[in-house]
Design a protein around this motif. Sequence first.
Motif, short mmCIF file in Angstrom:
data_model
loop_
_atom_site.label_atom_id
_atom_site.label_comp_id
_atom_site.label_asym_id
_atom_site.label_seq_id
_atom_site.Cartn_x
_atom_site.Cartn_y
_atom_site.Cartn_z
N SER A 1 0.73 -1.21 0.07
CA SER A 1 -0.02 0.00 0.16
C SER A 1 0.94 1.40 0.08
O SER A 1 1.85 1.16 0.86
N LEU A 2 0.66 2.09 -0.70
CA LEU A 2 1.36 3.48 -1.01
C LEU A 2 0.43 4.73 -0.42
O LEU A 2 -0.71 4.95 -0.96
N ILE A 3 0.98 5.49 0.42
CA ILE A 3 0.36 6.56 0.93
C ILE A 3 -1.08 6.57 1.16
O ILE A 3 -1.55 5.68 1.71
N GLY A 4 -1.55 7.51 0.38
CA GLY A 4 -3.09 7.59 0.60
C GLY A 4 -3.83 8.60 -0.45
O GLY A 4 -3.06 9.57 -0.64
N GLY A 5 -4.78 8.75 -0.95
CA GLY A 5 -5.46 9.69 -1.86
C GLY A 5 -5.96 10.97 -0.90
O GLY A 5 -5.81 10.87 0.24
N ILE A 6 -6.05 11.88 -1.80
CA ILE A 6 -6.70 13.16 -1.00
C ILE A 6 -7.88 13.07 -0.22
O ILE A 6 -7.94 13.36 0.88
N PRO A 7 -8.83 12.46 -0.55
CA PRO A 7 -10.05 12.20 0.12
C PRO A 7 -9.80 11.43 1.57
O PRO A 7 -10.29 11.75 2.53
N GLU A 8 -9.17 10.40 1.30
CA GLU A 8 -8.84 9.81 2.44
C GLU A 8 -7.80 10.37 3.58
O GLU A 8 -7.92 10.16 4.66
N THR A 9 -7.16 11.33 2.94
CA THR A 9 -6.05 12.10 3.98
C THR A 9 -6.92 12.97 4.65
O THR A 9 -6.70 13.26 5.87
N GLN A 10 -7.98 13.55 3.85
CA GLN A 10 -8.78 14.66 4.60
C GLN A 10 -9.61 13.84 5.64
O GLN A 10 -10.05 14.55 6.82
N GLU A 11 -10.23 12.71 5.27
CA GLU A 11 -11.13 11.76 6.16
C GLU A 11 -10.06 11.65 7.38
O GLU A 11 -10.38 11.54 8.71
N LEU A 12 -8.71 11.33 7.04
CA LEU A 12 -7.82 11.03 8.48
C LEU A 12 -7.64 12.10 9.28
O LEU A 12 -7.56 11.89 10.43
N LEU A 13 -7.28 13.26 8.60
CA LEU A 13 -7.10 14.46 9.36
C LEU A 13 -8.33 14.81 10.46
O LEU A 13 -8.16 15.05 11.63
N ASP A 14 -9.73 14.69 9.76
CA ASP A 14 -10.90 14.95 10.51
C ASP A 14 -10.95 13.76 11.56
O ASP A 14 -11.40 14.13 12.70
N PHE A 15 -10.63 12.41 11.34
CA PHE A 15 -10.62 11.42 12.49
C PHE A 15 -9.75 11.80 13.38
O PHE A 15 -10.03 11.59 14.41
N CYS A 16 -8.37 12.18 13.25
CA CYS A 16 -7.51 12.40 14.17
C CYS A 16 -7.95 13.38 15.11
O CYS A 16 -7.80 13.47 16.43
N ALA A 17 -8.56 14.62 14.38
CA ALA A 17 -9.38 15.69 15.31
C ALA A 17 -10.38 15.01 16.35
O ALA A 17 -10.31 15.68 17.54
N GLU A 18 -11.12 14.16 15.56
CA GLU A 18 -12.24 13.82 16.48
C GLU A 18 -11.55 12.79 17.74
O GLU A 18 -12.17 12.93 18.93
N HIS A 19 -10.74 12.21 17.30
CA HIS A 19 -10.21 11.20 18.52
C HIS A 19 -8.91 11.86 19.12
O HIS A 19 -8.42 10.75 19.84
N ASP A 20 -8.51 12.87 18.79
CA ASP A 20 -7.24 13.54 19.64
C ASP A 20 -6.17 12.57 19.40
O ASP A 20 -5.26 12.57 20.35
N ILE A 21 -6.07 12.42 17.90
CA ILE A 21 -4.77 11.51 17.64
C ILE A 21 -3.84 12.54 17.01
O ILE A 21 -4.21 13.21 16.06
#
Length: 360
Positions: free
Chosen positions: A293-313
């Motif tokens: 698996s190679l890095i990630g796409g832009i939509p899933e990177t935005q999803e990750l940033l939002d997930f990390c904010a929600e879960h304080d990661i």
Amino acid sequence: MSQAFGYAAQSSTSPLAPFSFERREPREDDVVIRILYCGVCHSDIHQVRDEWGGSQYPMVPGHEIIGEVTAVGRNVTDFRVGEHVGVGCMVDSCQHCDACHDGLEQYCAEFPTMTYGAVDRHDGTVTQGGYSNHIVVDRHFVLHVPEGADLPATAPILCAGITTWSPLRHFNVGEGHKVGVIGMGGLGHMGVKLAKALGAEVTLFTRSAKKAEEAFAQGADHVIVSTDEAQMQAAADRFDFLLDTVPVQHDLNPYLATLRYDGVHILVGLIEPIEPALHAANLVMKRRAVVGSLIGGIPETQELLDFCAEHDITCDIEMLDIRHINEGYERMIKGDVKYRFVIDMATLEQARQEELSRTE
């Protein structure tokens, strides 16, 4: 063109040093970003030292960028001046192939334009990265940073985070799954945090028993010392997924034996030939799979940033003065950082003033 200042390598053997260069004038879809922080990825070292081949010099590395929008092109309506944004490993792609339409620009059929060391698909110039004071990026490859985010600790999420998040999401990892994370560096500690937050039972594989305390602090449920044959044998047929973050050649066969039937061994750190060779019985007898698996796409990177904010990661970081970047590289090679360096770009301005004083 606009004048930029950063740190660059002039060859595969030269240290990083102050460097003045030009950035393009903003196009209609561009966002101009003042860089505040930039993470230091181990791939920066590989690229600077041409360990993967094909490096172009001078090279300004850096693809874990957090900054502030200072200007936008006339077609840009989704970003505003003063907003905190991020830029990861890519700054463009063909934007019309199947992968790009699926939001998986990292698998672009024409290959994505990487943040540094790549050829701009519009004007033919070589891209330069985030060890610099500003950058100009197509809006499709700029990410919104959630309000209140810890900006320095968010920077490595744009590479170390998304590299582990993308396969976890692709395989729908969640509650009821047993995940083994191999390696406890920049990628590994993020893999532990993210798999745990998704609801999985997480085990760290490490060569050193000394890493156990660190692993539990990151959220791991269990630790297996991979050099202990008894522990490895006891883990046979246990895991649904292995997230392998080790960036150097290592024997996959003992780890494959810990996967249950239909288990998946995911490579996110290694991009060299697999040595020693895989024993086919480890795959055939349990219908196991080895995937990459190679890095990630832009939509899933935005999803990750939002997930990390929600879960304080956030990523565990050590702040770095850019004037000490070469020493930082040597420490990274020795594993002497927990777990990611992040450059404070305020120190770049200090370096620029020192450089001006030397040339006056």
